[in-house]
Design a protein around this motif. Structure first.
Motif, PDB file in Angstrom:
ATOM      1  N   ILE A  88       1.018  -1.214   0.305  1.00 45.48           N
ATOM      2  CA  ILE A  88       0.113  -0.154  -0.014  1.00 45.48           C
ATOM      3  C   ILE A  88       0.718   0.665   0.263  1.00 45.48           C
ATOM      4  O   ILE A  88       1.802   1.031   0.735  1.00 45.48           O
ATOM      5  N   PHE A  89       0.728   2.374  -1.295  1.00 42.51           N
ATOM      6  CA  PHE A  89       1.725   2.891  -1.453  1.00 42.51           C
ATOM      7  C   PHE A  89       0.760   4.543  -0.699  1.00 42.51           C
ATOM      8  O   PHE A  89      -0.092   4.654  -1.442  1.00 42.51           O
ATOM      9  N   ALA A  90       1.338   5.047   0.008  1.00 43.85           N
ATOM     10  CA  ALA A  90       0.447   6.289   0.391  1.00 43.85           C
ATOM     11  C   ALA A  90       1.499   7.746   0.132  1.00 43.85           C
ATOM     12  O   ALA A  90       2.503   8.106   0.272  1.00 43.85           O
ATOM     13  N   ALA A  91       0.798   8.908  -0.703  1.00 40.80           N
ATOM     14  CA  ALA A  91       1.652  10.167  -1.876  1.00 40.80           C
ATOM     15  C   ALA A  91       1.359  11.166  -0.881  1.00 40.80           C
ATOM     16  O   ALA A  91      -0.004  11.593  -0.776  1.00 40.80           O
ATOM     17  N   THR A  92       2.249  11.295   0.460  1.00 36.70           N
ATOM     18  CA  THR A  92       2.317  12.460   1.930  1.00 36.70           C
ATOM     19  C   THR A  92       2.728  13.792   0.993  1.00 36.70           C
ATOM     20  O   THR A  92       3.751  13.847   0.354  1.00 36.70           O
ATOM     21  N   GLU A  93       2.374  14.897   2.193  1.00 36.70           N
ATOM     22  CA  GLU A  93       3.300  16.026   2.171  1.00 36.70           C
ATOM     23  C   GLU A  93       4.802  15.787   2.816  1.00 36.70           C
ATOM     24  O   GLU A  93       5.349  16.784   2.997  1.00 36.70           O
ATOM     25  N   LYS A  94       4.904  14.501   3.150  1.00 35.72           N
ATOM     26  CA  LYS A  94       6.185  13.805   3.416  1.00 35.72           C
ATOM     27  C   LYS A  94       6.945  12.915   2.851  1.00 35.72           C
ATOM     28  O   LYS A  94       8.264  12.553   3.656  1.00 35.72           O
ATOM     29  N   GLY A  95       6.782  12.554   1.685  1.00 34.14           N
ATOM     30  CA  GLY A  95       7.359  11.881   1.032  1.00 34.14           C
ATOM     31  C   GLY A  95       6.157   9.897   0.549  1.00 34.14           C
ATOM     32  O   GLY A  95       4.802  10.914   1.152  1.00 34.14           O
ATOM     33  N   ILE A  96       6.456   9.791   0.087  1.00 34.45           N
ATOM     34  CA  ILE A  96       5.226   8.534  -0.228  1.00 34.45           C
ATOM     35  C   ILE A  96       5.969   7.171   0.854  1.00 34.45           C
ATOM     36  O   ILE A  96       7.100   7.333   0.972  1.00 34.45           O
ATOM     37  N   PHE A  97       5.324   6.823   1.454  1.00 33.83           N
ATOM     38  CA  PHE A  97       5.311   5.842   2.368  1.00 33.83           C
ATOM     39  C   PHE A  97       4.431   4.471   1.797  1.00 33.83           C
ATOM     40  O   PHE A  97       3.424   4.368   1.075  1.00 33.83           O
ATOM     41  N   ARG A  98       4.694   3.267   2.536  1.00 30.49           N
ATOM     42  CA  ARG A  98       4.889   1.986   2.130  1.00 30.49           C
ATOM     43  C   ARG A  98       4.618   0.864   2.995  1.00 30.49           C
ATOM     44  O   ARG A  98       5.260   0.818   3.533  1.00 30.49           O
ATOM     45  N   VAL A  99       4.097  -0.047   3.251  1.00 32.27           N
ATOM     46  CA  VAL A  99       3.445  -0.449   3.462  1.00 32.27           C
ATOM     47  C   VAL A  99       3.372  -2.344   3.197  1.00 32.27           C
ATOM     48  O   VAL A  99       2.189  -2.379   1.788  1.00 32.27           O
ATOM     49  N   SER A 100       3.114  -2.937   3.435  1.00 32.66           N
ATOM     50  CA  SER A 100       3.099  -4.552   2.688  1.00 32.66           C
ATOM     51  C   SER A 100       1.264  -4.719   2.972  1.00 32.66           C
ATOM     52  O   SER A 100       0.768  -4.267   4.678  1.00 32.66           O
ATOM     53  N   ASP A 101       0.793  -5.492   2.281  1.00 27.32           N
ATOM     54  CA  ASP A 101      -1.009  -5.551   2.364  1.00 27.32           C
ATOM     55  C   ASP A 101      -1.437  -6.687   3.254  1.00 27.32           C
ATOM     56  O   ASP A 101      -2.379  -6.821   3.014  1.00 27.32           O
ATOM     57  N   ASP A 102      -0.186  -7.357   3.336  1.00 28.90           N
ATOM     58  CA  ASP A 102      -0.245  -8.336   4.374  1.00 28.90           C
ATOM     59  C   ASP A 102      -0.721  -8.395   5.550  1.00 28.90           C
ATOM     60  O   ASP A 102      -1.123  -7.503   6.037  1.00 28.90           O
ATOM     61  N   ASP A 103      -2.321  -9.406   5.567  1.00 31.07           N
ATOM     62  CA  ASP A 103      -3.188  -9.191   6.811  1.00 31.07           C
ATOM     63  C   ASP A 103      -2.442  -8.966   7.936  1.00 31.07           C
ATOM     64  O   ASP A 103      -3.526  -9.164   9.321  1.00 31.07           O
ATOM     65  N   SER A 104      -1.522  -9.622   8.057  1.00 38.30           N
ATOM     66  CA  SER A 104      -1.023 -10.175   9.710  1.00 38.30           C
ATOM     67  C   SER A 104      -0.338  -8.738   9.964  1.00 38.30           C
ATOM     68  O   SER A 104      -0.104  -8.572  11.081  1.00 38.30           O
ATOM     69  N   VAL A 105      -0.204  -7.327   9.181  1.00 45.54           N
ATOM     70  CA  VAL A 105       0.453  -6.376   9.366  1.00 45.54           C
ATOM     71  C   VAL A 105      -0.651  -5.235   9.959  1.00 45.54           C
ATOM     72  O   VAL A 105      -2.113  -5.190   9.848  1.00 45.54           O
ATOM     73  N   ASN A 106       0.016  -4.962  11.001  1.00 45.03           N
ATOM     74  CA  ASN A 106      -1.009  -3.696  11.852  1.00 45.03           C
ATOM     75  C   ASN A 106      -0.846  -2.282  10.560  1.00 45.03           C
ATOM     76  O   ASN A 106      -0.126  -1.419  11.425  1.00 45.03           O
ATOM     77  N   HIS A 107      -1.254  -2.450  10.168  1.00 48.60           N
ATOM     78  CA  HIS A 107      -1.453  -1.403   9.011  1.00 48.60           C
ATOM     79  C   HIS A 107      -1.914  -0.261   9.880  1.00 48.60           C
ATOM     80  O   HIS A 107      -1.599   1.712   9.392  1.00 48.60           O
ATOM     81  N   ALA A 108      -2.569   0.358  10.640  1.00 52.71           N
ATOM     82  CA  ALA A 108      -3.048   1.307  11.729  1.00 52.71           C
ATOM     83  C   ALA A 108      -1.778   1.849  12.148  1.00 52.71           C
ATOM     84  O   ALA A 108      -1.957   3.593  12.440  1.00 52.71           O
ATOM     85  N   ASP A 109      -0.820   1.483  12.290  1.00 51.28           N
ATOM     86  CA  ASP A 109      -0.074   1.891  13.225  1.00 51.28           C
ATOM     87  C   ASP A 109       1.385   2.275  12.180  1.00 51.28           C
ATOM     88  O   ASP A 109       1.475   1.924  11.220  1.00 51.28           O
ATOM     89  N   PHE A 110       1.253   4.208  12.270  1.00 50.14           N
ATOM     90  CA  PHE A 110       2.479   4.073  11.207  1.00 50.14           C
ATOM     91  C   PHE A 110       3.706   4.272  11.321  1.00 50.14           C
ATOM     92  O   PHE A 110       4.020   4.601   9.755  1.00 50.14           O
ATOM     93  N   ARG A 111       4.333   3.389  11.965  1.00 46.90           N
ATOM     94  CA  ARG A 111       5.853   3.565  12.694  1.00 46.90           C
ATOM     95  C   ARG A 111       6.009   2.213  11.089  1.00 46.90           C
ATOM     96  O   ARG A 111       7.023   2.410  11.474  1.00 46.90           O
ATOM     97  N   LEU A 112       5.488   1.138  11.148  1.00 51.42           N
ATOM     98  CA  LEU A 112       5.567   0.405   9.965  1.00 51.42           C
ATOM     99  C   LEU A 112       5.365   0.557   8.835  1.00 51.42           C
ATOM    100  O   LEU A 112       5.826   0.255   8.256  1.00 51.42           O
ATOM    101  N   TRP A 113       4.878   1.847   8.486  1.00 50.85           N
ATOM    102  CA  TRP A 113       5.362   2.378   6.636  1.00 50.85           C
ATOM    103  C   TRP A 113       6.620   3.149   6.632  1.00 50.85           C
ATOM    104  O   TRP A 113       6.857   3.451   7.371  1.00 50.85           O
ATOM    105  N   GLN A 114       7.578   2.117   5.639  1.00 48.43           N
ATOM    106  CA  GLN A 114       8.961   3.077   5.196  1.00 48.43           C
ATOM    107  C   GLN A 114       8.367   3.844   4.334  1.00 48.43           C
ATOM    108  O   GLN A 114       7.198   3.880   3.433  1.00 48.43           O
TER     109      GLN A 114
END
Length: 199
Positions: free
Chosen positions: A116-142
């Motif tokens: 999952i890719f998010a284009a933001t005002e502070k750069g582009i962040f990516r996180v795996s779309d695997d269901d085991s990942v806590n996507h709500a935790d932005f600290r896991l987005w790179q």
């Protein structure tokens, strides 16, 4: 073949006025209507309307509640890019599955290559779309593509996919990424890309 035009308004069951954007889910034949006040209607092919007011009514969301982009992932799933973060919406049930607060405006969002890719005002962040990942935790987005710009923080306004290649902007430059290599596609000094549309 004949085309039928259906006009929709509050008379036909819509819950609001002032449309911000619309997206059509071709898999489930559901139209997502996002209004300027962040209210959402989901309209199926029979004209049934599900109203989703979660963003409007959530008093914990302070500041920019606008919906800037929507990515349709499958028959049930849409990702919303908002002024406060990324949301995963079940379009069949009209329920949000999670909210990721990013502490910056999210201009665009896309699902590609198991991420999952998010284009933001502070750069582009990516996180795996695997269901085991806590996507709500932005600290896991790179941070994605951090070496493409001399600035550690950059505004990216749009991200999309065409022929299985990811396209995105970094300030005034359009890049592509095929999963292995980055490529500079276009440079427009002093300007920026407001949106990318593969259609």
């Amino acid at each position: 073949f004949p085309v039928t035009i259906l006009f929709l308004s509050k008379v036909e069951g819509l819950s609001d006025a002032g449309v911000q954007l619309i997206k059509y889910n071709k898999f489930s034949k559901v139209l997502l209507i996002a209004y300027s006040n962040s209210n959402i209607d989901l309209v199926d092919d029979k004209g049934n309307v599900i109203n989703v007011r979660d963003i409007v009514d959530n008093i914990n969301i302070i500041g920019d509640k606008n919906i800037y982009d929507v990515c349709i992932a499958d028959a049930a799933t849409a990702y919303l890019a908002c002024g406060f973060g990324v949301l995963k919406l079940n379009m069949l049930r009209g329920e949000f599955e999670y909210t990721t607060f990013t502490n910056s405006k999210v201009n665009s969002v896309y699902l590609w290559n198991s991420g999952i890719f998010a284009a933001t005002e502070k750069g582009i962040f990516r996180v795996s779309d695997d269901d085991s990942v806590n996507h709500a935790d932005f600290r896991l987005w790179q941070l994605f593509g951090k070496n493409l710009c001399r600035d550690s923080v950059f505004n990216s306004r749009s991200i999309s996919v065409f022929k299985n290649v990811l396209y995105f902007d970094v300030k005034d430059t359009l890049f592509s990424f095929d999963g292995q290599r980055y490529k500079k596609e276009l440079f427009v000094p002093g300007n920026y890309f407001s949106f990318l549309n593969p259609d």
